[in-house]
Design an enzyme around this catalytic site. Structure first.
Site, PDB file in Angstrom:
ATOM      1  CD1 TRP A 127      -2.498   1.827   0.458  1.00 45.61           C
ATOM      2  CD2 TRP A 127      -1.970   1.924   2.640  1.00 45.61           C
ATOM      3  NE1 TRP A 127      -3.163   2.900   1.011  1.00 45.61           N
ATOM      4  CE2 TRP A 127      -2.854   2.981   2.340  1.00 45.61           C
ATOM      5  CE3 TRP A 127      -1.508   1.782   3.953  1.00 45.61           C
ATOM      6  CZ2 TRP A 127      -3.274   3.904   3.304  1.00 45.61           C
ATOM      7  CZ3 TRP A 127      -1.929   2.690   4.913  1.00 45.61           C
ATOM      8  CH2 TRP A 127      -2.805   3.734   4.590  1.00 45.61           C
ATOM      9  CG  ASP A 208      -2.971  -3.184   6.831  1.00 41.53           C
ATOM     10  OD1 ASP A 208      -4.130  -3.119   7.282  1.00 41.53           O
ATOM     11  OD2 ASP A 208      -2.426  -2.244   6.215  1.00 41.53           O
ATOM     12  CE  LYS A 243     -10.314   0.618   2.418  1.00 38.64           C
ATOM     13  NZ  LYS A 243      -9.625   1.443   1.520  1.00 38.64           N
TER      14      LYS A 243
END
Ligand code: LMR
Length: 393
Positions: A127, A208, A243
């Site tokens: 990311w 993560d 999300k």
């Protein structure tokens, strides 16, 4: 005092929001920042979130402070959704955080109190904000092999080779599922092999998990966490509700630190609470209260699973749609990796110049690395996207 500062370019991902918004062309398509979009191109508030919010409006008696670790009812239900009993509760320190990003920052803050100069290995690529965020926090950042850009697949053997060479005791970050930016995840067999190396090298895993439920389902997506929980003494998990609950701007995440025993858990919890107190004091509550309301209510929980399945299904469908649209328009190019990937992202595999041309000449927006968010694809815009990609190829 501020004369010494230089003007910075907008963030590579966040900057695209405004750039696309300011584009007046009708055909513009936003494949940039990782937010879910429905077939109308909107990022709606989930129905279950609306219902939970209504319940909160009707019943919430106070907005008084809660504390640096956030609400216990949220933390316990999120811990259970993450670990599913794979570790005993008294070993896990828990803090609700303002999103997954703050979960990572607090984790870094606590780690650095325990070990100055700690080193964290992240996948190459990872990311776009991992290295800035965790490096700025003070961790020494290094990368391990992950992605084979030619084959658009996991570079498994080179990955294992780098993992085996990591110094004992270093930390290593994995994406639990829906790897950002590639969408390419190890399968369960591969995770087991990776976990064995983590044990052998005595590495401290940091997981993560920003997309729990976006690849296969809530449990399968947490496979690596539960696998490692039974094998390692310590682990850090950063989970996000941005999300899967669509609560992006409400900033809801959780930091779970698995320790060797309950005594260490108490120490780590006190350090983490104290760290938070020196940074943002306490997390915002609204989003966490919404999540807790949903997860503690059988009806809302079941409805949420259905909405989650819908989002996941749409992402899969859009991957197929784009792959098929490109097959006829760019027959010399293989885009089959689009359907082998999970979650929101895939690399298109084109140069930064072509990405720029897609933006400038075709109003198709994506991150410079050619990462696309497949949620931005709709049955209406897929032809334009595919035509544009074919044109720049
Ligand atoms: C993304 O990668 O687009 C999302 O995780 C949003 C962000 O903050 O970068």
């Amino acid at each position: 005092m501020f004369e010494s500062l230089e003007l910075l370019a907008p963030d590579a991902i966040i900057g695209l929001i405004a750039e696309c918004r300011n584009d007046s062309r009708d055909k513009k398509v936003d494949l940039g920042i990782g937010v879910y979009r429905n077939a109308a191109g909107e990022t709606p508030v989930l129905d279950v979130v609306k219902q939970a919010e209504q319940r909160l409006v009707d019943s919430q008696a106070s907005k008084s402070y809660i504390g640096s670790a956030g609400p216990a009812d949220f933390n316990t239900v999120m811990r259970d959704m993450t670990f599913a009993g794979s570790v005993t509760n008294e070993r896990v320190a828990m803090l609700q955080t303002p999103g997954g990003s703050a979960s990572l920052s607090v984790a870094a803050g606590v780690v650095l109190r325990a070990m100055k100069g700690a080193t964290l290995w992240v996948s190459n690529p990872t990311w776009a904000n991992h290295i800035p965020l965790l490096g700025e926090a003070g961790l020494e950042m290094k990368v391990y092999d992950y992605y084979n850009a030619k084959r658009h697949s996991l570079d498994f053997d080179p990955m294992l080779e780098t993992l085996r060479a990591i110094p004992r005791g270093d930390m290593i970050l994995f994406h639990a599922s829906c790897h950002n930016p590639t969408g390419i995840d190890p399968d369960e067999e591969q995770w087991r092999t990776i976990a064995d190396i983590v044990v052998e090298r005595e590495l401290v895993p940091v997981i993560d998990m920003a997309y729990q439920g976006f690849a296969t389902d809530l449990d399968t997506d947490a496979f690596v966490i539960r696998q490692l929980a039974s094998q390692v003494p310590e682990m850090i998990v950063c989970n996000s509700c941005s999300k899967n609950f669509g609560l992006y701007r409400d900033r809801v995440g959780i930091l779970l630190i698995m320790t060797v025993d309950s005594r260490t858990r108490d120490i780590v919890q006190s350090q983490a609470d104290n760290y938070v107190r020196t940074v943002y004091s306490m997390p915002p509550d609204h989003g966490a209260a919404v999540v807790s309301t949903i997860l503690h209510d059988d009806g809302l929980h079941a409805d949420w699973i259905v909405e989650l399945e819908e989002m996941r299904g749409r992402l899969r469908d859009m991957r197929v749609l784009l792959r098929d649209a490109l097959r006829t328009r760019a027959p010399g190019h293989d885009f089959s990796h689009l359907v082998r990937a999970n979650g929101m992202f895939s690399f298109l595999g084109v140069s930064a110049e072509k990405v720029e041309s897609l933006k400038r000449d075709h109003a198709v927006y994506m991150v410079d690395s050619s990462r696309i968010n497949v949620a931005g694809i709709t049955p209406t815009n897929v032809d334009h996207i595919a035509d544009s990609i074919a044109a720049v190829l």
